[in-house]
Design a protein around this motif. Sequence first.
Motif, short mmCIF file in Angstrom:
data_model
loop_
_atom_site.label_atom_id
_atom_site.label_comp_id
_atom_site.label_asym_id
_atom_site.label_seq_id
_atom_site.Cartn_x
_atom_site.Cartn_y
_atom_site.Cartn_z
N THR A 12 0.88 -1.23 0.14
CA THR A 12 0.24 0.16 -0.23
C THR A 12 1.14 1.54 0.34
O THR A 12 1.69 0.97 1.30
N GLY A 13 0.59 1.98 -0.69
CA GLY A 13 1.92 3.28 -0.85
C GLY A 13 2.08 3.07 -2.61
O GLY A 13 3.34 4.07 -2.09
N GLY A 14 2.69 2.07 -2.10
CA GLY A 14 3.84 2.40 -4.11
C GLY A 14 3.02 2.54 -4.59
O GLY A 14 1.91 2.76 -5.18
N SER A 15 4.49 2.36 -5.94
CA SER A 15 3.95 2.49 -7.36
C SER A 15 4.54 1.36 -8.24
O SER A 15 5.79 0.54 -7.80
N LEU A 16 3.72 1.59 -9.69
CA LEU A 16 3.81 0.64 -10.54
C LEU A 16 3.92 1.58 -11.98
O LEU A 16 3.21 2.50 -12.26
N ARG A 17 4.57 1.04 -12.80
CA ARG A 17 4.18 1.68 -14.08
C ARG A 17 3.65 0.48 -15.59
O ARG A 17 4.52 -0.23 -15.23
N LEU A 18 2.46 0.90 -16.00
CA LEU A 18 2.32 -0.58 -16.68
C LEU A 18 2.85 0.36 -18.20
O LEU A 18 2.75 1.07 -18.39
N SER A 19 2.69 -0.83 -18.75
CA SER A 19 3.21 -0.60 -20.54
C SER A 19 2.75 -1.17 -21.24
O SER A 19 1.89 -2.52 -20.90
#
Length: 122
Positions: A12-19
């Motif tokens: 929770t609170g984290g980040s991801l980048r989808l492509s």
Amino acid sequence: QLQTSGGGLVQTGGSLRLSCAASGRTFGTSTIGWFRQAPGKEREFVAAISWSGGSTNYADSVKGRFTISRDNAKKTGYLQLNSLKPEDTAVYYCAADRFGRLGRLLNNYNAWGQGTQVTVSS
């Protein structure tokens, strides 16, 4: 064809980048949309970006936390996911609307990626 990648497990609170990598000649004139589907729920709209990148559309639930973008030279769309919550857990799909609409309806989109799992732990 669309190839989705970038999912994973995050706290929770984290980040991801989808492509969303596209093949074919219509990427540059197509709207790119992102949708998600949680277990037992219907697929829902997340965000969309116009062919030029000049217009975007976000679901209220992700506004201010997610950012959609695209690089037409690379034929790739992106969805940056920040401040993730457990309720963001879902399979995320990218899609393309070759008619260039900026809609939220699944039926507007004629090409779909295979989906990538995003899991947010509490």
